[in-house]
Design an enzyme around this catalytic site. Sequence first.
Site, PDB file in Angstrom:
ATOM      1  N   LYS A 223       0.823  -1.222   0.000  1.00 21.30           N
ATOM      2  CA  LYS A 223       0.000   0.000   0.000  1.00 21.30           C
ATOM      3  C   LYS A 223       0.854   1.268   0.000  1.00 21.30           C
ATOM      4  CE  LYS A 223      -4.424  -1.865   1.080  1.00 21.30           C
ATOM      5  NZ  LYS A 223      -5.495  -2.141   2.018  1.00 21.30           N
ATOM      6  N   ARG A 258      -3.459 -10.165   4.769  1.00 18.93           N
ATOM      7  CA  ARG A 258      -3.836 -10.172   3.338  1.00 18.93           C
ATOM      8  C   ARG A 258      -2.660  -9.638   2.521  1.00 18.93           C
ATOM      9  NH1 ARG A 258      -6.064  -6.714  -0.399  1.00 18.93           N
ATOM     10  NH2 ARG A 258      -7.654  -7.619  -1.761  1.00 18.93           N
TER      11      ARG A 258
HETATM   12  N1  HH2 Z   1      -7.470  -3.822   0.541  1.00 20.16           N
HETATM   13  C1  HH2 Z   1      -7.764  -3.848  -0.779  1.00 20.16           C
HETATM   14  C2  HH2 Z   1      -8.847  -4.608  -1.257  1.00 20.16           C
HETATM   15  N2  HH2 Z   1      -9.608  -5.342  -0.429  1.00 20.16           N
HETATM   16  N3  HH2 Z   1     -10.097  -6.110   1.752  1.00 20.16           N
HETATM   17  C3  HH2 Z   1      -9.827  -6.100   3.079  1.00 20.16           C
HETATM   18  N4  HH2 Z   1     -10.585  -6.829   3.915  1.00 20.16           N
HETATM   19  N5  HH2 Z   1      -8.791  -5.364   3.603  1.00 20.16           N
HETATM   20  C4  HH2 Z   1      -7.990  -4.588   2.821  1.00 20.16           C
HETATM   21  O1  HH2 Z   1      -7.073  -3.908   3.357  1.00 20.16           O
HETATM   22  C5  HH2 Z   1      -8.235  -4.563   1.404  1.00 20.16           C
HETATM   23  C6  HH2 Z   1      -9.328  -5.352   0.896  1.00 20.16           C
HETATM   24  C7  HH2 Z   1      -6.921  -3.068  -1.730  1.00 20.16           C
HETATM   25  O2  HH2 Z   1      -5.830  -3.818  -2.193  1.00 20.16           O
HETATM   26  P1  HH2 Z   1      -5.780  -4.604  -3.597  1.00 20.16           P
HETATM   27  O3  HH2 Z   1      -6.825  -5.673  -3.652  1.00 20.16           O
HETATM   28  O4  HH2 Z   1      -4.384  -5.072  -3.817  1.00 20.16           O
HETATM   29  O5  HH2 Z   1      -6.057  -3.478  -4.681  1.00 20.16           O
HETATM   30  P2  HH2 Z   1      -7.332  -3.085  -5.557  1.00 20.16           P
HETATM   31  O6  HH2 Z   1      -8.447  -2.761  -4.614  1.00 20.16           O
HETATM   32  O7  HH2 Z   1      -6.852  -1.897  -6.352  1.00 20.16           O
HETATM   33  O8  HH2 Z   1      -7.693  -4.260  -6.418  1.00 20.16           O
END
Ligand code: HH2
Length: 280
Positions: A223, A258
């Site tokens: 992040k 995660r």
């Molecule tokens: N962060 C993201 C997406 N989903 N779910 C939970 N429970 N907690 C988190 O911190 C979280 C999440 C964002 O990260 P990422 O999936 O890598 O990116 P994007 O939303 O751009 O697909």
Amino acid sequence: MIWRIGSRTLDLTHRGLIMGILNVTPDSFSDGGRFSDPSRAVEHALAMVADGADILDIGGESTRPGAEPVSEGEELRRVLPVIHAIRSQSQVIVSIDTMKASVARAALDAGADIINDVTGLRGDAAMIQLAAETGCGLVAMHMIGDPQTMQNEPRYENVVAEVRSYLEERLCVLTRAGIAAERIVLDPGFGFGKTLEHNLTLLRHLPELWIEERPLLIGVSRKSMIGQVLHSTDMADRYWPTIALTSYAREQGARIIRVHEVKPNAQALRMTEAILGGGS
Ligand code: HH2
């Protein structure tokens, strides 16, 4: 510390879990487009399982700040073939990362085990009902507003107290709807309506976010807060700090981490737990 997911009962007292991220999206903040092709997505999913992922979190809509919303049909088209293919080849626990009850329902029907809803099950009015009807596991996360607006000058009087009381309120709403507390995991939502200082303060006070024995899930992998601390825009610079944060978060009591890179984070988790011993 128990997490019930369908017919499975996981004891997280001494052993935390790695949730491997699978973004079947063209625009996710760190890996957009890498796994849009279903066969590449499934290949990556199985590699994450081999590397030690306990859960795969599959998302078809980016939640990065300012991300464009995706239609239900498009989200389903992205995630369903991947869930079906994983289910036909692995018993791994599958989580669907969605804000839409219709997508969650179709994913559960296809064999998913957990709903991960970044709105804390308040975005779609049908989500709580769906969760109450099924026995799936749930992740309820804190976010201010929605992904389009969340980073517009987020403000708190006391970020730890406000995130804590939000998570307490969600736990209360969900259990009142008939969902057993043991099915619910809570997440402070790093980067979702938080400045760097808010994120760091929450990390400093993680044990204060532990509510009624519910496991905490932490999502800090790659992040932007890491880039901000390091004054670097290079995504590769976020690799090692993510692993350090995995150890730190587990040491501070988090149980589900995660991450994008499963193997090094799983190793860090196991090493940290060896130090913590049976008493943590
Ligand atoms: N962060 C993201 C997406 N989903 N779910 C939970 N429970 N907690 C988190 O911190 C979280 C999440 C964002 O990260 P990422 O999936 O890598 O990116 P994007 O939303 O751009 O697909």
